[in-house]
Write an enzyme that holds these catalytic residues in place. Structure first.
Site, PDB file in Angstrom:
ATOM      1  N   ALA A  83     -12.059  -8.461  -6.999  1.00  0.00           N
ATOM      2  CA  ALA A  83     -10.635  -8.648  -6.757  1.00  0.00           C
ATOM      3  C   ALA A  83      -9.909  -8.692  -8.102  1.00  0.00           C
ATOM      4  O   ALA A  83     -10.530  -8.876  -9.151  1.00  0.00           O
ATOM      5  CB  ALA A  83     -10.398  -9.937  -5.980  1.00  0.00           C
ATOM      6  N   GLY A 102     -15.234  -9.034  -4.569  1.00  0.00           N
ATOM      7  CA  GLY A 102     -14.571  -8.355  -3.467  1.00  0.00           C
ATOM      8  C   GLY A 102     -15.040  -6.929  -3.268  1.00  0.00           C
ATOM      9  O   GLY A 102     -14.963  -6.393  -2.157  1.00  0.00           O
ATOM     10  N   GLU A 160     -18.109  -7.230  -1.241  1.00  0.00           N
ATOM     11  CA  GLU A 160     -17.674  -7.622   0.098  1.00  0.00           C
ATOM     12  C   GLU A 160     -17.100  -6.427   0.865  1.00  0.00           C
ATOM     13  O   GLU A 160     -17.282  -6.315   2.081  1.00  0.00           O
ATOM     14  CB  GLU A 160     -16.652  -8.750   0.004  1.00  0.00           C
ATOM     15  CG  GLU A 160     -17.298 -10.068  -0.445  1.00  0.00           C
ATOM     16  CD  GLU A 160     -16.287 -11.169  -0.693  1.00  0.00           C
ATOM     17  OE1 GLU A 160     -16.347 -12.188   0.018  1.00  0.00           O
ATOM     18  OE2 GLU A 160     -15.440 -11.010  -1.595  1.00  0.00           O
ATOM     19  N   GLU A 202     -18.398 -15.169  -7.924  1.00  0.00           N
ATOM     20  CA  GLU A 202     -17.234 -16.042  -7.772  1.00  0.00           C
ATOM     21  C   GLU A 202     -17.439 -17.466  -8.298  1.00  0.00           C
ATOM     22  O   GLU A 202     -16.491 -18.098  -8.782  1.00  0.00           O
ATOM     23  CB  GLU A 202     -16.803 -16.086  -6.299  1.00  0.00           C
ATOM     24  CG  GLU A 202     -16.078 -14.841  -5.812  1.00  0.00           C
ATOM     25  CD  GLU A 202     -17.013 -13.740  -5.331  1.00  0.00           C
ATOM     26  OE1 GLU A 202     -16.537 -12.781  -4.711  1.00  0.00           O
ATOM     27  OE2 GLU A 202     -18.250 -13.845  -5.590  1.00  0.00           O
TER      28      GLU A 202
END
Length: 260
Positions: A66, A112, A115, A135
């Site tokens: 992200a 992300g 993911e 993370e």
């Protein structure tokens, strides 16, 4: 529609979506997520599209995570909104898509980015790819479904180790763990994705959709997967594709499915 952060091309009933922020290692900011939502929902509604392949621009990264700059200064309420919006509009849309979605992991798939790949139905990785959920090094945990989908694929122990150490794994490790379906040389990545998708597109589209729903039910709390399978199996009997498939089998010819 013109996109700034992704490239979209439809060819031979396959929609190719390329995350196109190469200088940012294809990181997912809110604008990219919004464009992904638009491209995905358009493809799923388009009868001319049979399946979707997602990859990243360049050779370094699929999606390196992200855009962390957007997280700075946010409180818990904002954090919840960020995760909920992304999961609802992109990651869950992919996981529950009525058409097959393949991730072609061409480089780093971190946070992300991993993911995003986990939400896809099938994952193929170049042998140079590296994957991980880092993370906890930022004081966070995966928020786009990573704790759930990684655990479903690799098991509780491996998921806990990957998430709590934040270590990256190689494509070979990912294959051994069951995280990816295939590993290829980089130049063979998209051809392999095409090969698998093209094979699936010769099958009955409504049956593919039913299979996705039944398999997803196995991981949905409060849903009896066996009952879902029975319902989806029964529903196939009312389709023209079922009639065509049985007729083709008995007549020893290739079926011509129309998604009806």
């Amino acid at each position: 529609m013109e996109f700034e952060n992704i490239l979209v091309e439809v060819k031979n009933r396959i929609q190719y979506i390329t995350i196109n922020r190469e200088k940012k290692l294809n990181a997912l900011n809110r604008f990219t997520l919004a464009e992904l939502h638009e491209a995905l929902t358009t493809a799923l509604a388009d009868k001319a599209v049979g399946g979707i392949i997602i990859t990243g621009a360049g050779k370094k990264a699929f999606v390196a995570g992200a855009d962390i700059a957007e997280f700075g200064g946010q409180d818990a309420a904002a954090g919840k909104e960020i995760a909920q919006n992304a999961q609802t509009t992109v990651f869950d849309v992919i996981a529950n898509a009525s058409k097959p979605v393949i991730a072609a992991i061409n480089g780093f798939a971190l946070g992300g980015g991993l993911e995003l790949a986990l939400a896809c139905h099938i994952r193929i990785a170049a042998d140079s790819a590296k994957m991980g959920l880092p993370e906890v090094t930022l004081g966070l945990i995966p928020g786009y479904g990573g704790t759930q989908r990684l655990t479903q694929l690799v098991g509780r122990g491996r998921a806990l180790e990957m998430i709590m150490t934040a270590d990256m794994i190689t494509a070979a490790d990912a294959l051994q763990f069951g995280l990816v379906n295939h590993v290829t040389f980089p130049d063979d990545l998209l051809p392999k994705a095409d090969e698998i998708m093209e094979k699936m597109l010769t099958r009955a589209p409504l049956a593919l959709s039913a299979a996705i729903k039944a398999i997803n039910a196995a991981f949905t709390d409060g849903v009896n997967g066996y009952e879902t399978e029975i319902e989806q199996f029964a529903g196939c009997f009312s389709t023209a594709d079922f009639t065509e498939g049985v007729s083709a089998f008995l007549e020893k010819r290739k079926p011509e499915f129309k998604g009806e």
